[in-house]
Design a protein around this motif. Structure first.
Motif, mmCIF file in Angstrom:
data_model
loop_
_atom_site.group_PDB
_atom_site.id
_atom_site.type_symbol
_atom_site.label_atom_id
_atom_site.label_comp_id
_atom_site.label_asym_id
_atom_site.label_seq_id
_atom_site.Cartn_x
_atom_site.Cartn_y
_atom_site.Cartn_z
ATOM 1 N N ARG A 153 0.866 -1.195 0.000
ATOM 2 C CA ARG A 153 0.000 0.000 0.000
ATOM 3 C C ARG A 153 0.888 1.226 0.000
ATOM 4 N N ALA A 154 0.764 2.012 -1.071
ATOM 5 C CA ALA A 154 1.544 3.236 -1.224
ATOM 6 C C ALA A 154 0.596 4.422 -1.267
ATOM 7 N N PHE A 155 1.049 5.557 -0.761
ATOM 8 C CA PHE A 155 0.261 6.790 -0.759
ATOM 9 C C PHE A 155 1.045 7.891 -1.452
ATOM 10 N N ARG A 156 0.316 8.688 -2.206
ATOM 11 C CA ARG A 156 0.953 9.841 -2.858
ATOM 12 C C ARG A 156 1.044 10.999 -1.865
ATOM 13 N N THR A 157 2.211 11.628 -1.790
ATOM 14 C CA THR A 157 2.417 12.785 -0.930
ATOM 15 C C THR A 157 3.075 13.887 -1.761
ATOM 16 N N PRO A 158 3.088 15.109 -1.247
ATOM 17 C CA PRO A 158 3.763 16.187 -1.994
ATOM 18 C C PRO A 158 5.228 15.878 -2.277
ATOM 19 N N ALA A 159 5.838 15.049 -1.436
ATOM 20 C CA ALA A 159 7.250 14.714 -1.615
ATOM 21 C C ALA A 159 7.438 13.497 -2.517
ATOM 22 N N GLY A 160 6.329 12.889 -2.962
ATOM 23 C CA GLY A 160 6.424 11.703 -3.798
ATOM 24 C C GLY A 160 5.626 10.551 -3.228
ATOM 25 N N THR A 161 5.885 9.356 -3.721
ATOM 26 C CA THR A 161 5.160 8.172 -3.268
ATOM 27 C C THR A 161 5.758 7.644 -1.974
ATOM 28 N N HIS A 162 4.879 7.345 -1.016
ATOM 29 C CA HIS A 162 5.309 6.802 0.269
ATOM 30 C C HIS A 162 4.784 5.378 0.397
ATOM 31 N N ASP A 163 5.707 4.413 0.437
ATOM 32 C CA ASP A 163 5.348 3.008 0.580
ATOM 33 C C ASP A 163 5.191 2.668 2.065
ATOM 34 N N VAL A 164 3.954 2.451 2.498
ATOM 35 C CA VAL A 164 3.710 2.061 3.890
ATOM 36 C C VAL A 164 3.905 0.567 4.064
ATOM 37 N N LEU A 165 3.345 -0.217 3.135
ATOM 38 C CA LEU A 165 3.489 -1.668 3.156
ATOM 39 C C LEU A 165 4.091 -2.125 1.837
ATOM 40 N N ALA A 166 4.913 -3.160 1.878
ATOM 41 C CA ALA A 166 5.518 -3.690 0.653
ATOM 42 C C ALA A 166 5.793 -5.170 0.816
ATOM 43 N N GLY A 167 5.127 -5.982 0.010
ATOM 44 C CA GLY A 167 5.399 -7.421 0.001
ATOM 45 C C GLY A 167 5.021 -8.136 1.275
ATOM 46 N N VAL A 168 3.855 -7.817 1.819
ATOM 47 C CA VAL A 168 3.397 -8.498 3.036
ATOM 48 C C VAL A 168 2.798 -9.851 2.655
ATOM 49 N N ASP A 169 3.353 -10.909 3.218
ATOM 50 C CA ASP A 169 2.864 -12.265 2.962
ATOM 51 C C ASP A 169 2.549 -12.933 4.302
ATOM 52 N N ALA A 170 1.361 -13.498 4.406
ATOM 53 C CA ALA A 170 0.999 -14.224 5.622
ATOM 54 C C ALA A 170 -0.252 -15.045 5.380
ATOM 55 N N ASP A 171 -0.332 -16.170 6.067
ATOM 56 C CA ASP A 171 -1.537 -16.995 6.075
ATOM 57 C C ASP A 171 -2.025 -17.094 7.511
ATOM 58 N N ILE A 172 -3.259 -16.689 7.732
ATOM 59 C CA ILE A 172 -3.851 -16.702 9.069
ATOM 60 C C ILE A 172 -4.954 -17.749 9.074
ATOM 61 N N ALA A 173 -4.764 -18.789 9.865
ATOM 62 C CA ALA A 173 -5.691 -19.913 9.863
ATOM 63 C C ALA A 173 -7.029 -19.525 10.473
ATOM 64 N N ALA A 174 -8.098 -20.094 9.929
ATOM 65 C CA ALA A 174 -9.431 -19.861 10.466
ATOM 66 C C ALA A 174 -9.479 -20.302 11.924
ATOM 67 N N GLY A 175 -10.052 -19.451 12.760
ATOM 68 C CA GLY A 175 -10.207 -19.771 14.167
ATOM 69 C C GLY A 175 -9.017 -19.443 15.038
ATOM 70 N N SER A 176 -7.969 -18.871 14.463
ATOM 71 C CA SER A 176 -6.783 -18.521 15.245
ATOM 72 C C SER A 176 -6.825 -17.049 15.643
ATOM 73 N N THR A 177 -5.985 -16.685 16.601
ATOM 74 C CA THR A 177 -5.814 -15.289 17.001
ATOM 75 C C THR A 177 -4.396 -14.870 16.654
ATOM 76 N N VAL A 178 -4.284 -13.815 15.858
ATOM 77 C CA VAL A 178 -2.977 -13.328 15.420
ATOM 78 C C VAL A 178 -2.862 -11.853 15.796
ATOM 79 N N ALA A 179 -1.742 -11.508 16.424
ATOM 80 C CA ALA A 179 -1.484 -10.114 16.793
ATOM 81 C C ALA A 179 -0.498 -9.493 15.818
ATOM 82 N N LEU A 180 -0.729 -8.229 15.481
ATOM 83 C CA LEU A 180 0.182 -7.446 14.649
ATOM 84 C C LEU A 180 0.926 -6.467 15.544
ATOM 85 N N LEU A 181 2.244 -6.603 15.583
ATOM 86 C CA LEU A 181 3.088 -5.707 16.371
ATOM 87 C C LEU A 181 4.013 -4.947 15.439
#
Length: 267
Positions: free
Chosen positions: A23-51
């Motif tokens: 996920r990239a956002f356009r800013t006056p200074a140019g493109t800002h990449d917030v996320l790049a190449g995030v890969d994950a599989d979250i199983a049904a019924g599990s609890t996963v925390a993002l830190l």
């Protein structure tokens, strides 16, 4: 209500798949990449925390799973289907309760009902979910008459009344006092184990992540990518419900804090 089963029927949990998500956002200074190449599989019924550090894209990623935003690269899948727009299989709890002040708690929870729910059935579901979160006697109270913890319980009930297969939580306890926060963590743990829903929890609190999650995904940046991605996928192999003083959790706490830049001498 710790130690009690909240009496909520189980839902059809859904898995979440992240494939090269960016996920990239356009800013006056140019493109800002917030996320790049995030890969994950979250199983049904599990609890996963993002830190991750502030600005590492945790809330952005949660919004992508909810369908409140769209990735500029890669795909997000819920239950094997690519997310395109707001997903009916997800429910969201934000940091603030976001309750309408002119509605009582029952009226606020009712806002989460699927469109077309018959009135009598909807009323029963609302009262059931208020009971699930320990607010059965407060259905007629306006938000100004309840505490912050009670308001956040109502927000959780509003998400649960949708019977979500995936419950998305964006730092839902950050604004609460320490004791209320611990009680809310225990409530969420009870609700997840009772309903069987998949939970994706954004938090800055390492102890909260370790108390609740089956896995902890740490988001961060490396020299080879401009945006944040998963730099550590930590499995928490400790049975739930958990003792906060468990020695295994203490070891994992030190490891996570070091990943987040806190030296061992300060952990």
């Amino acid at each position: 209500m710790r130690g009690e089963e909240p009496g909520a029927e189980r839902v059809e949990a859904a898995g979440v798949a992240l494939r090269g998500v960016g996920r990239a956002f356009r800013t006056p200074a140019g493109t800002h990449d917030v996320l790049a190449g995030v890969d994950a599989d979250i199983a049904a019924g599990s609890t996963v925390a993002l830190l991750g550090a502030s600005g590492s894209g945790k809330s952005t990623l949660l919004r992508l799973v909810a369908g409140l935003d769209a990735p500029t690269a890669g795909t997000v899948e819920v239950g094997g289907e690519v997310v395109r727009g707001v997903n009916a299989r997800t429910g969201v709890v934000f940091q603030e309760p976001r309750l309408l002040p002119w509605r009582d708690l029952a009226g606020n929870v009712a806002l989460g009902l699927p469109r077309g729910t018959p009135r009598a059935q909807g009323r029963a579901q609302v009262l059931h979910r208020l009971e699930t979160v320990g607010l059965a006697g407060f259905a007629g109270h306006r938000p100004r008459r309840v505490s912050g913890g009670m308001a956040q319980r109502a927000a959780l009930a509003r998400a649960l009344v949708r019977r979500p297969g995936v419950l998305l939580m964006d730092e839902p306890f950050a604004a609460l006092d320490a004791l209320t926060r611990l009680r809310m963590q225990d409530l969420l743990d009870d609700v997840q184990r009772s309903t069987g829903a998949t939970v994706l929890l954004v938090t800055h609190d390492v102890d909260e992540a370790l108390h609740l999650a089956d896995r902890v995904l740490v988001l961060g940046t490396t020299e080879d990518r401009a945006g944040a991605h998963v730099v550590r996928d930590l499995r928490v192999d400790v049975p739930r419900p958990r003792d906060r003083g468990d020695a295994d959790l203490a070891h994992l706490r030190v490891e996570l804090l070091e990943l987040l830049g806190v030296p061992r001498s300060h952990a």
